[in-house]
Each structure stands twice: as C-alpha cells, then as structure tokens.
Scaffold this motif. Structure first.
Motif, PDB file in Angstrom:
ATOM      1  N   SER A  56       0.933  -1.150  -0.082  1.00 22.22           N
ATOM      2  CA  SER A  56      -0.071   0.058  -0.002  1.00 22.22           C
ATOM      3  C   SER A  56       0.856   1.261  -0.098  1.00 22.22           C
ATOM      4  O   SER A  56       0.535   2.174  -0.647  1.00 22.22           O
ATOM      5  N   ILE A  57       1.785   1.295   0.961  1.00 13.15           N
ATOM      6  CA  ILE A  57       2.815   2.440   0.804  1.00 13.15           C
ATOM      7  C   ILE A  57       3.571   2.446  -0.509  1.00 13.15           C
ATOM      8  O   ILE A  57       3.583   3.870  -0.920  1.00 13.15           O
ATOM      9  N   ASN A  58       3.760   1.448  -1.081  1.00 11.31           N
ATOM     10  CA  ASN A  58       4.538   1.501  -2.353  1.00 11.31           C
ATOM     11  C   ASN A  58       3.585   2.192  -3.448  1.00 11.31           C
ATOM     12  O   ASN A  58       4.151   3.086  -4.279  1.00 11.31           O
ATOM     13  N   HIS A  59       2.196   2.001  -3.292  1.00 11.04           N
ATOM     14  CA  HIS A  59       1.205   2.332  -4.239  1.00 11.04           C
ATOM     15  C   HIS A  59       1.185   4.057  -4.187  1.00 11.04           C
ATOM     16  O   HIS A  59       0.995   4.536  -5.139  1.00 11.04           O
ATOM     17  N   LEU A  60       0.878   4.317  -2.858  1.00 10.83           N
ATOM     18  CA  LEU A  60       0.726   5.745  -2.473  1.00 10.83           C
ATOM     19  C   LEU A  60       1.998   6.427  -2.944  1.00 10.83           C
ATOM     20  O   LEU A  60       1.914   7.433  -3.419  1.00 10.83           O
ATOM     21  N   VAL A  61       3.095   6.018  -2.559  1.00 15.04           N
ATOM     22  CA  VAL A  61       4.297   6.694  -2.999  1.00 15.04           C
ATOM     23  C   VAL A  61       4.620   6.900  -4.219  1.00 15.04           C
ATOM     24  O   VAL A  61       5.010   8.167  -4.843  1.00 15.04           O
ATOM     25  N   SER A  62       4.488   5.686  -5.194  1.00 10.54           N
ATOM     26  CA  SER A  62       4.574   5.689  -6.612  1.00 10.54           C
ATOM     27  C   SER A  62       3.537   6.876  -7.293  1.00 10.54           C
ATOM     28  O   SER A  62       3.913   7.357  -8.197  1.00 10.54           O
ATOM     29  N   SER A  63       2.198   6.689  -6.664  1.00  6.91           N
ATOM     30  CA  SER A  63       1.323   7.434  -7.351  1.00  6.91           C
ATOM     31  C   SER A  63       1.677   8.987  -7.058  1.00  6.91           C
ATOM     32  O   SER A  63       1.500   9.929  -7.818  1.00  6.91           O
ATOM     33  N   ARG A  64       2.269   9.428  -6.130  1.00  7.65           N
ATOM     34  CA  ARG A  64       2.478  10.614  -5.558  1.00  7.65           C
ATOM     35  C   ARG A  64       3.857  11.125  -6.579  1.00  7.65           C
ATOM     36  O   ARG A  64       3.709  12.302  -7.148  1.00  7.65           O
ATOM     37  N   LEU A  65       4.517  10.347  -6.714  1.00 15.76           N
ATOM     38  CA  LEU A  65       5.996  10.717  -7.368  1.00 15.76           C
ATOM     39  C   LEU A  65       5.354  10.748  -8.902  1.00 15.76           C
ATOM     40  O   LEU A  65       5.847  11.534  -9.628  1.00 15.76           O
ATOM     41  N   ASN A  66       4.365  10.014  -9.371  1.00 12.34           N
ATOM     42  CA  ASN A  66       4.166  10.192 -10.735  1.00 12.34           C
ATOM     43  C   ASN A  66       3.251  11.395 -11.060  1.00 12.34           C
ATOM     44  O   ASN A  66       3.474  12.166 -12.088  1.00 12.34           O
ATOM     45  N   ASP A  67       2.645  11.977  -9.794  1.00 10.85           N
ATOM     46  CA  ASP A  67       1.865  13.267 -10.084  1.00 10.85           C
ATOM     47  C   ASP A  67       2.768  14.390 -10.013  1.00 10.85           C
ATOM     48  O   ASP A  67       2.733  15.511 -10.781  1.00 10.85           O
ATOM     49  N   VAL A  68       3.988  14.289  -9.175  1.00 18.34           N
ATOM     50  CA  VAL A  68       4.981  15.064  -9.171  1.00 18.34           C
ATOM     51  C   VAL A  68       5.509  15.340 -10.153  1.00 18.34           C
ATOM     52  O   VAL A  68       5.474  16.375 -11.130  1.00 18.34           O
ATOM     53  N   PHE A  69       5.965  14.264 -11.065  1.00 19.92           N
ATOM     54  CA  PHE A  69       6.954  14.410 -12.402  1.00 19.92           C
ATOM     55  C   PHE A  69       5.799  14.643 -13.407  1.00 19.92           C
ATOM     56  O   PHE A  69       6.332  15.365 -14.333  1.00 19.92           O
ATOM     57  N   ASP A  70       4.570  14.239 -13.334  1.00 21.44           N
ATOM     58  CA  ASP A  70       3.677  14.587 -14.359  1.00 21.44           C
ATOM     59  C   ASP A  70       3.472  16.222 -14.538  1.00 21.44           C
ATOM     60  O   ASP A  70       3.584  16.910 -15.426  1.00 21.44           O
ATOM     61  N   HIS A  71       3.329  16.518 -13.360  1.00 19.77           N
ATOM     62  CA  HIS A  71       3.362  18.185 -13.067  1.00 19.77           C
ATOM     63  C   HIS A  71       4.535  18.859 -13.632  1.00 19.77           C
ATOM     64  O   HIS A  71       4.390  19.840 -14.489  1.00 19.77           O
ATOM     65  N   LYS A  72       5.678  18.467 -13.214  1.00 14.25           N
ATOM     66  CA  LYS A  72       6.820  18.847 -13.851  1.00 14.25           C
ATOM     67  C   LYS A  72       7.026  18.808 -15.181  1.00 14.25           C
ATOM     68  O   LYS A  72       7.410  19.713 -15.907  1.00 14.25           O
ATOM     69  N   THR A  73       6.557  17.624 -15.793  1.00 17.23           N
ATOM     70  CA  THR A  73       6.826  17.443 -17.097  1.00 17.23           C
ATOM     71  C   THR A  73       5.817  18.222 -18.163  1.00 17.23           C
ATOM     72  O   THR A  73       6.066  18.787 -18.964  1.00 17.23           O
ATOM     73  N   LEU A  74       4.508  18.357 -17.523  1.00 22.16           N
ATOM     74  CA  LEU A  74       3.655  18.876 -18.386  1.00 22.16           C
ATOM     75  C   LEU A  74       3.278  20.569 -18.235  1.00 22.16           C
ATOM     76  O   LEU A  74       3.052  21.247 -19.030  1.00 22.16           O
ATOM     77  N   TYR A  75       3.749  20.896 -16.895  1.00 22.65           N
ATOM     78  CA  TYR A  75       3.462  22.509 -16.694  1.00 22.65           C
ATOM     79  C   TYR A  75       4.941  23.208 -16.456  1.00 22.65           C
ATOM     80  O   TYR A  75       4.970  24.239 -16.023  1.00 22.65           O
ATOM     81  N   SER A  76       6.130  22.798 -17.182  1.00 23.52           N
ATOM     82  CA  SER A  76       7.163  23.510 -17.047  1.00 23.52           C
ATOM     83  C   SER A  76       7.966  23.274 -18.159  1.00 23.52           C
ATOM     84  O   SER A  76       7.799  22.597 -19.010  1.00 23.52           O
ATOM     85  N   GLY A  77       8.680  24.330 -18.635  1.00 22.02           N
ATOM     86  CA  GLY A  77       9.335  24.300 -19.814  1.00 22.02           C
ATOM     87  C   GLY A  77       8.582  24.572 -21.190  1.00 22.02           C
ATOM     88  O   GLY A  77       7.361  25.067 -20.956  1.00 22.02           O
ATOM     89  N   GLU A  78       9.034  24.368 -22.207  1.00 21.87           N
ATOM     90  CA  GLU A  78       8.160  24.554 -23.436  1.00 21.87           C
ATOM     91  C   GLU A  78       6.972  23.639 -23.429  1.00 21.87           C
ATOM     92  O   GLU A  78       5.850  24.117 -24.103  1.00 21.87           O
ATOM     93  N   THR A  79       7.067  22.400 -22.807  1.00 21.81           N
ATOM     94  CA  THR A  79       5.592  21.747 -22.783  1.00 21.81           C
ATOM     95  C   THR A  79       4.558  22.231 -22.327  1.00 21.81           C
ATOM     96  O   THR A  79       3.423  21.907 -22.465  1.00 21.81           O
ATOM     97  N   ALA A  80       4.711  23.267 -21.288  1.00 21.00           N
ATOM     98  CA  ALA A  80       3.621  23.956 -20.713  1.00 21.00           C
ATOM     99  C   ALA A  80       2.859  24.709 -21.476  1.00 21.00           C
ATOM    100  O   ALA A  80       1.685  24.791 -21.380  1.00 21.00           O
ATOM    101  N   LEU A  81       3.491  24.961 -22.797  1.00 19.30           N
ATOM    102  CA  LEU A  81       2.637  25.765 -23.911  1.00 19.30           C
ATOM    103  C   LEU A  81       1.638  24.774 -24.348  1.00 19.30           C
ATOM    104  O   LEU A  81       0.354  25.081 -24.590  1.00 19.30           O
ATOM    105  N   ILE A  82       1.798  23.445 -24.748  1.00 18.44           N
ATOM    106  CA  ILE A  82       0.747  22.635 -25.163  1.00 18.44           C
ATOM    107  C   ILE A  82      -0.261  22.073 -24.148  1.00 18.44           C
ATOM    108  O   ILE A  82      -1.364  22.036 -24.583  1.00 18.44           O
ATOM    109  N   THR A  83       0.399  22.173 -22.900  1.00 21.21           N
ATOM    110  CA  THR A  83      -0.558  21.631 -21.884  1.00 21.21           C
ATOM    111  C   THR A  83      -1.544  22.919 -21.836  1.00 21.21           C
ATOM    112  O   THR A  83      -2.712  22.497 -21.660  1.00 21.21           O
ATOM    113  N   GLU A  84      -1.073  24.174 -21.684  1.00 17.34           N
ATOM    114  CA  GLU A  84      -1.985  25.218 -21.830  1.00 17.34           C
ATOM    115  C   GLU A  84      -3.003  24.888 -22.786  1.00 17.34           C
ATOM    116  O   GLU A  84      -4.486  25.410 -22.735  1.00 17.34           O
ATOM    117  N   PHE A  85      -2.742  24.929 -24.024  1.00 21.87           N
ATOM    118  CA  PHE A  85      -3.634  24.510 -25.220  1.00 21.87           C
ATOM    119  C   PHE A  85      -4.594  23.453 -24.880  1.00 21.87           C
ATOM    120  O   PHE A  85      -5.700  23.700 -25.465  1.00 21.87           O
TER     121      PHE A  85
END
Length: 466
Positions: A56-85
């Motif tokens: 259970s801990i592994n699932h929660l931690v992995s999900s949280r890490l995925n959310d963090v990296f998804d946010h960094k991936t999609l909402y930072s740098g040039e990719t943020a432009l496509i996310t906004e679109f």
C-alpha cells in the motif's frame, strides 16, 4: 530528462521498500520458536500484514511521485505551452472558440504558425496571418504530401514539410482526424516532452466530436424554429373559430403527424342558407405538401363564385400543376350545404370517407358521398359532374382524412373496416358535432394503442339542426 528522473525515483522507492520488507521478514522469522505452531501462525499473519502495508505504501508513494513528475513534465518548460492549449481545448465548444485558443496560446504565446484544413473539400478553415501559412506553396506542398485519406493520428514534420519519425529533428507536427488536418509549425518541437502529443491528439478528437454535436444541435434547433414558423403559418390558413350558421352546427379536428401537414379544411358561408364545406389531403408530407395545401386553400378562398364547384376544382387542378412539383396532388371534397332546400351538392375528388349519417325508423344509417372525380393536380380532368343528396333535420355530414379510417390495431385491421367504427359514429350522431368528434378521436387513439400514428388526423363534421 524528466522521464529518466521519474524512472530513477520509482526504482529507488521500490528498492528501499523491498529492503524494508526483507528486514521486517527476517525479524519475524527470527522470533519463531521451532515446533511452536502458534508462533508460526502469528508470524504468517504478521508477515501478510507487513506485506500488505508495504504494498500500500509503495502504491501511494509511486502515485505521488508520478503526480509530481507529471506536473513537472507538463507544466514546465516548453511543454507547458501545449498543456495550456490542451486545457483551452477542453472548454472549446465551437470553431470560434478553437480559433481563439490557437491565436492566444499557440500564436501569441508560442510564436507558432497554424493551419487547419478540411481535406474532404481541400478548404482552409484557419491559417495564421504570417508568410509561411499564407503562401500558396505551403498549401500546395501539404496537399501533395498529406491527402484526404491520410490515417488519423499525430505526425512530425521536417523543414521540408515532409514526415519525420524523430521528434528531435522535427520543425512542427500535425494531427489528423475525421479528414481534418491541424498543422502546427514550431521550430522548437524537439523540446516538447513526447508524452504530451498523445494527450493533445485525444483532446483534439474530443473537441471535434463535441463541436460537431453542438453544431448539429444548433442546426436542428434553427430548423425546428423555422418549421414551427411554417406550422404556425399553415395553421393560420385553417379557420380559427367556426362561423355561426343558421340551422348548421360545425366542428373540426386537426392533428398533424409532424409540424406541417398536407391535410386541410375550411368552412365558408356563401349565403345565409348556403355553406361551402371543404376537406382535403395532399400527397406526401413535409414542405412540398404544406406549400400545395396553402395554394389550394388560397385558390378556393379567392374564387368569386363559390357555388361553381366544377370551376373551383379545375382552378385548384391548374394551380397545383403550375407549381410543377413531381408526384404532388390532392384528394378533395367540396360540398355546399343548403339548409333552405335541404340538399348537399358536392364533388368528391377521390376522398374515401365522406358520409351522411341519417336517422331512419330502425336507427341511424350511413349514406356514402361517393367519389365522382379523379385526383386533382396530376392527371387530366374529364368533365366534372356535381352530385346531390337530400338532407334531413339531424343529419350528420362526416368528412375525414384517411388518418382516421386507416389507423390499424395490433392485428393490422384498419378501423374503417370494423363494425366498431360504424357503431361509434352512428351512436354519436345524436350528439353535437364537437362531442361527435371527441368520440371518434377517442376511438382512433384507443384502437391504435401505444403505437405511433402513421398519418395526419383531420375531421370536419356538420350537423343539420331543426
């Protein structure tokens, strides 16, 4: 870069939790006393609980890490432009909304050039106001490279506007769905995270489906308003209220199958003792039938000599033929009731249902007003004869469209062929015309059951009063 970091973090978490799980398992095993069944049982249960906890801990931690990296991936740098679109696309409901999102996000913020083309028509729906997308050479190259039957999906373009497989060498990309191509020319396409493109394509497809649905609904709404206006206009041709006529009571019923109808009727007093009764049915349904109906009503209304029934029939015939509509004609009953001479003079142009219900020593009986003229408006008319029948006090004249007699029950038997229909109209003949119509209307709907009616239902009833 973010993908490698994500993978490294997730593997590190898995290793750490696995090490903790092994350590916990060793502690539990070391506490088991050899030969003690209870300690084995306790250790087994404890081990299962520990494993479930760590999973259970592994699932929660992995999900949280995925959310963090998804946010960094999609909402930072040039990719943020496509996310906004993409986020703007989610709230686009029309092409105007879509074009505004392109202009404000991709063009103004991203310095991209965009073309949106309907390939089924080779028609440019939108292009950015710049040299690249306004050039005829660009349109020609895209038309040559990407035909109407190009498979749906997302693709990358090189500097020569040809397809490239590696996004790192791309100078743009394009989306294809439902024969619509969205081209985005962007010199830094290589900097977009690769995971964003599938998200963009999915949202683009959802937008297209949504906008098409809304456009269809808007068109239906607009058409519905126009049809309702036409129905209101058509309704205005029919008598709003029945005229008061000495020694003659009249009532009518009109129920179109759809907004507009080919059925029509009219009651026109000629003299204090003479009244013209008319009921007819135009072939077919829809706009053409409604136009013919209006033409017939107007032709009869403007006739100066309303006692000349043959001339009236021929005028209607000429007017319909003058419209040059294929397969359009009318069946029609015209009758002049004379309450002074106690007669009805009539022309029945192929109407099947006009009858007189008259009282006899053995009860009410039915006298048909048989057809004496062919269809009007489609074939040549021979000499038109006028028939005449005697009337008596209390006689009921029933004119009805075939939507009454041809309604069927579950066994497929038409109402007009049943004894039930004859019994109903004869037993109701003693009533006022409005009550008579109510009885027949109730019979029609009861006999039809829960099925949808197949035709317009129109009735005109006149009763000779004492």
């Amino acid at each position: 870069m973010y993908q490698r970091r994500r993978l490294f973090a997730l593997v590190s978490v898995d290793i750490a939790l696995l090490a903790a799980l092994i350590a916990s398992t060793l502690v539990l095993v070391s506490g088991v006393r050899r030969g003690d069944r209870l300690s084995y049982l306790v250790a087994g249960v404890s081990g299962a609980l520990v494993f479930a906890t760590f999973a259970s801990i592994n699932h929660l931690v992995s999900s949280r890490l995925n959310d963090v990296f998804d946010h960094k991936t999609l909402y930072s740098g040039e990719t943020a432009l496509i996310t906004e679109f993409i986020e703007r696309l989610r709230v686009c409901y029309s092409l105007d909304d879509f074009y505004e999102a392109i202009a404000q996000v991709l063009e103004q913020k991203g310095d991209c050039s965009v073309m949106y083309i309907d390939r089924s028509k080779d028609y440019v729906l939108y292009n950015s106001p710049d040299r690249l997308t306004c050039a005829q050479s660009t349109l020609d190259t895209l038309s040559l490279n990407y035909a109407e039957d190009w498979r749906r999906g997302i693709y990358f373009m090189g500097s020569d506007l040809g397809v490239v497989t590696d996004s790192h060498t791309a100078r743009g990309f394009f989306l294809v769905n439902d024969k619509h191509h969205l081209y985005v020319f962007c010199r830094y396409t290589r900097l977009f995270d690769s995971t964003i493109f599938n998200r963009l394509f999915d949202e683009f497809c959802r937008f297209q489906s949504r906008s098409h649905t809304i456009a269809d609904l808007s068109e239906i709404s607009s058409l519905s308003k126009e049809w309702q206006q036409l129905a209101d206009t058509q309704q205005s041709f029919l008598p709003a209220v029945m005229p008061r006529i000495d020694h003659l009571s009249v009532a009518a019923y009109y129920r179109p199958l759809v907004n507009v109808s080919g059925d029509y009727y009219s009651v026109l007093p000629i003299t204090p003792s003479k009244t013209l009764l008319m009921l007819g049915d135009v072939s077919g349904k829809g706009l053409a039938a409604a136009l013919v109906m209006g033409l017939v009503m107007n032709t009869v209304k403007i006739m100066e000599d309303k006692e000349d029934l043959p001339k009236m029939i021929k005028a209607v015939d000429k007017a319909i033929k003058g419209m040059k509509l294929q397969d359009k004609y009318t069946v029609l009953f015209l009758g002049i009731v004379d309450t002074e001479r106690m007669t009805i003079r009539y022309i029945n142009a192929s109407m099947s249902d006009p009858i007189i219900i008259t009282k006899s020593p053995t009860g009410y009986r039915i006298k048909p007003l048989t057809s004496n003229c062919s269809l009007v408006g489609i074939i040549d008319l021979d000499d038109v004869d006028v028939a005449e029948q005697r009337l008596f006090r209390g006689d009921v004249i029933l004119m009805a469209s075939d939507g009454v007699s041809e309604v069927m029950n579950e066994e497929g038997v038409e109402l007009g062929d049943t004894q039930l229909y004859k019994d109903t109209i004869t037993s109701s003949a003693k009533k006022h015309p409005k009550e008579f119509i109510n009885d027949v209307e109730h019979l029609v709907f009861t006999y039809n059951g829960d099925k949808k009616l197949r035709d317009d239902v129109t009735m005109l009833v006149a009763k000779v009063e004492g």
